[in-house]
Scaffold this motif. Sequence first.
Motif, short mmCIF file in Angstrom:
data_model
loop_
_atom_site.label_atom_id
_atom_site.label_comp_id
_atom_site.label_asym_id
_atom_site.label_seq_id
_atom_site.Cartn_x
_atom_site.Cartn_y
_atom_site.Cartn_z
N ASP A 23 -7.00 -8.65 3.67
CA ASP A 23 -7.54 -9.77 2.92
C ASP A 23 -6.47 -10.80 2.64
O ASP A 23 -5.30 -10.61 2.96
CB ASP A 23 -8.12 -9.27 1.59
CG ASP A 23 -7.11 -8.45 0.82
OD1 ASP A 23 -6.04 -8.17 1.39
OD2 ASP A 23 -7.38 -8.11 -0.32
N ASN A 59 3.53 -0.01 -5.13
CA ASN A 59 4.46 -0.75 -6.00
C ASN A 59 3.92 -2.15 -6.36
O ASN A 59 3.83 -3.02 -5.50
CB ASN A 59 5.81 -0.87 -5.28
CG ASN A 59 6.86 -1.55 -6.13
OD1 ASN A 59 6.59 -1.93 -7.27
ND2 ASN A 59 8.06 -1.71 -5.58
N TRP A 64 5.02 -9.95 -1.81
CA TRP A 64 4.10 -10.50 -0.82
C TRP A 64 2.70 -9.90 -0.92
O TRP A 64 1.87 -10.10 -0.05
CB TRP A 64 4.65 -10.34 0.60
CG TRP A 64 5.14 -8.95 0.92
CD1 TRP A 64 4.40 -7.91 1.34
CD2 TRP A 64 6.49 -8.49 0.83
NE1 TRP A 64 5.18 -6.80 1.51
CE2 TRP A 64 6.49 -7.14 1.20
CE3 TRP A 64 7.70 -9.08 0.46
CZ2 TRP A 64 7.65 -6.37 1.22
CZ3 TRP A 64 8.85 -8.32 0.48
CH2 TRP A 64 8.81 -6.98 0.86
N LYS A 65 2.41 -9.17 -1.99
CA LYS A 65 1.04 -8.64 -2.16
C LYS A 65 0.09 -9.81 -2.46
O LYS A 65 0.51 -10.86 -2.97
CB LYS A 65 1.00 -7.63 -3.30
CG LYS A 65 1.29 -8.29 -4.61
CD LYS A 65 1.24 -7.36 -5.77
CE LYS A 65 1.53 -8.21 -7.00
NZ LYS A 65 1.11 -7.72 -8.24
N ARG A 67 -2.99 -9.41 -4.33
CA ARG A 67 -3.41 -9.23 -5.73
C ARG A 67 -2.84 -7.94 -6.30
O ARG A 67 -1.79 -7.96 -6.92
CB ARG A 67 -4.95 -9.21 -5.83
CG ARG A 67 -5.58 -10.58 -5.70
CD ARG A 67 -7.09 -10.47 -5.77
NE ARG A 67 -7.58 -9.72 -4.62
CZ ARG A 67 -8.24 -10.26 -3.60
NH1 ARG A 67 -8.51 -11.55 -3.62
NH2 ARG A 67 -8.63 -9.54 -2.58
N ALA A 70 -3.22 -2.94 -2.94
CA ALA A 70 -4.08 -1.78 -2.70
C ALA A 70 -4.00 -1.32 -1.25
O ALA A 70 -3.95 -2.14 -0.33
CB ALA A 70 -5.52 -2.16 -3.01
N VAL A 129 10.84 -1.09 -2.13
CA VAL A 129 10.35 -1.83 -0.96
C VAL A 129 10.64 -0.96 0.26
O VAL A 129 11.79 -0.55 0.48
CB VAL A 129 11.10 -3.17 -0.81
CG1 VAL A 129 10.64 -3.91 0.43
CG2 VAL A 129 10.89 -4.03 -2.05
N GLN A 130 9.61 -0.64 1.02
CA GLN A 130 9.79 0.17 2.23
C GLN A 130 9.79 -0.74 3.46
O GLN A 130 9.14 -1.78 3.47
CB GLN A 130 8.65 1.19 2.36
CG GLN A 130 8.62 2.27 1.30
CD GLN A 130 9.73 3.30 1.46
OE1 GLN A 130 10.85 2.97 1.81
NE2 GLN A 130 9.43 4.55 1.17
N VAL A 156 2.83 -0.64 6.57
CA VAL A 156 3.59 0.05 5.50
C VAL A 156 2.59 0.66 4.51
O VAL A 156 2.66 1.85 4.19
CB VAL A 156 4.53 -0.95 4.77
CG1 VAL A 156 5.16 -0.31 3.54
CG2 VAL A 156 5.61 -1.45 5.72
P1 ATP Z 1 -5.80 -6.62 -2.51
O1 ATP Z 1 -5.41 -6.02 -3.81
O2 ATP Z 1 -6.68 -7.79 -2.65
O3 ATP Z 1 -6.31 -5.61 -1.51
P2 ATP Z 1 -3.11 -6.62 -1.94
O4 ATP Z 1 -2.54 -7.08 -3.25
O5 ATP Z 1 -3.26 -5.20 -1.62
O6 ATP Z 1 -4.51 -7.25 -1.80
P3 ATP Z 1 -2.10 -7.14 0.64
O7 ATP Z 1 -2.70 -8.36 1.21
O8 ATP Z 1 -2.62 -5.83 1.06
O9 ATP Z 1 -2.18 -7.32 -0.92
O10 ATP Z 1 -0.55 -7.21 0.86
C1 ATP Z 1 0.37 -6.21 0.45
C2 ATP Z 1 1.35 -5.97 1.57
O11 ATP Z 1 2.49 -5.32 1.08
C3 ATP Z 1 0.78 -5.10 2.65
O12 ATP Z 1 1.17 -5.61 3.88
C4 ATP Z 1 1.43 -3.75 2.41
O13 ATP Z 1 1.59 -3.00 3.61
C5 ATP Z 1 2.75 -4.18 1.88
N1 ATP Z 1 3.37 -3.20 0.99
C6 ATP Z 1 2.77 -2.45 0.05
N2 ATP Z 1 3.68 -1.67 -0.58
C7 ATP Z 1 4.86 -1.93 -0.03
C8 ATP Z 1 6.17 -1.42 -0.26
N3 ATP Z 1 6.42 -0.54 -1.20
N4 ATP Z 1 7.17 -1.90 0.52
C9 ATP Z 1 6.91 -2.83 1.46
N5 ATP Z 1 5.71 -3.35 1.71
C10 ATP Z 1 4.68 -2.91 0.97
#
Ligand code: ATP
Length: 459
Positions: A23, A59, A64-65, A67, A70, A129-130, A156
Amino acid sequence: MNQPSSNRKSRSGIFHIGIDDTDSSDGMCTTFLTYKLVEILLRKSMTRLIDYPNLIRLNPNIPWKTRGNASLVLRLETELSRQTLFRICKSVIHRYATSERANAGLAIFEGAEVPDRVVEFSKGAMFTVQSLTEARSIMEKEGLSYYGLRAKQGLVGALAGIGNELKSDYTFELIAYRKNCSVRRTLDKSRIIGMDRDTRPLTFNCYDEENDRVLIMPHGPDPVLLGIRGETPRAVKEAFQMLLPLNNLLGYMIFRSNQGTGEHLQNELDLSSPKAYTSGKVNGIVSSLPRVEKGGHVYFNLRNEQGEIPCAAYEPTGKFRMNVLSLYLGDEIEVAGGIRKNTPKHPKILNLEYVIPLKLVSHWKEQNPKCPQCMGTMSSEGRNQGFQCKECGFKSKSVSKLKTRVERQLTEDRLYLPDLKAHRHLTKPLQRYIYEKSNSGNSAIARRGEFLENWILTS
Ligand code: ATP
């Protein structure tokens, strides 16, 4: 729906499917894509989920999330081949993850036991951060099938989701979806307040009484109509039923989740080298008096033998700031939160998600003495010059200032949290500490496929 069947053939395979980043802020929601995928999979013969779909929050301090960071996971038993499953998942991702900013990731692990390496990677993804390179290397070594779109960062989260089987604390969320995303969400507030009152503590974070704010309804362009969180599938389902009939309802699905468990704060932060975007907790001493700055944010410094870090309680955390302002120099506290990156203007800061006073210092207030002749208030005549009464003029060098102990506003060992409206998805609300439960029983039920009746309503 395709649910457990007693005389299954033995060649069924167990699969764990992780999906993330489908999304963007322009719409969609990975939970909705998962709902659509479940709808398709349950129509296939000899396919059944062995757990509720998992909604794993990672986390929350990843910059770069979109919201709530998830990751979605399906754990199922099927006679479909891995290739067929992979093809179905891929086509659903292509259909829904259309935003240019969706760096989607899909990972599929086949087997009953999730490998230790995947579990370890997942633990790290809760608070650090992974790297994508590391995720790919683990998937290669452990033989997972995977696929990504655009920058593929979603891999990730997809892998990390698979590794978190919610073996300790967990909760449930019923997420309802809307038919038409251009129709405004309308829900009678008084019904939500009534539902909240009648279902708590088996539901949580539905309504913020202090700020008179409904928490079950998002405001963005995504397909979510509402989400109800609670301790059991039955609790969220019954709470949902209290809100029926609902305008524009497409369907719903119940997820098992780490929301409301505080899982991201179990890590110990190291103040000698705090890393940006890390979440966790740390003990220390208040080393600068809390102060309010521009925008109503409250700051103070925390020190321990490893180092010192500024801590912040931001304006949206509401009354929590008053608790933080009540701290004194020398108070011993436990705090938790996420490390904000340093900027040219600011050093790294710990954004507070809770405070627990461990040992509060005694605080004394000094007052001018009372006149021994007339009980009027005396004032100082200067250093070592004694006091003179403002009323009768009596002077004395043998009286001294009165010291009185100030009653502290905080209580030792009590947990202080931001206002509900400022809780993160992972924040463990106060009522859940009180309502602690053992999870092993619930988990076993889900594993045997004994799902609550109508845990999903498809369109
Ligand atoms: P929503 O809550 O609406 O589903 P979101 O907040 O989950 O959106 P994403 O668009 O899924 O946001 O973006 C999060 C990104 O961060 C994904 O690409 C995910 O793989 C990456 N990510 C999540 N946790 C980690 C982490 N600990 N280290 C590095 N990247 C991460």
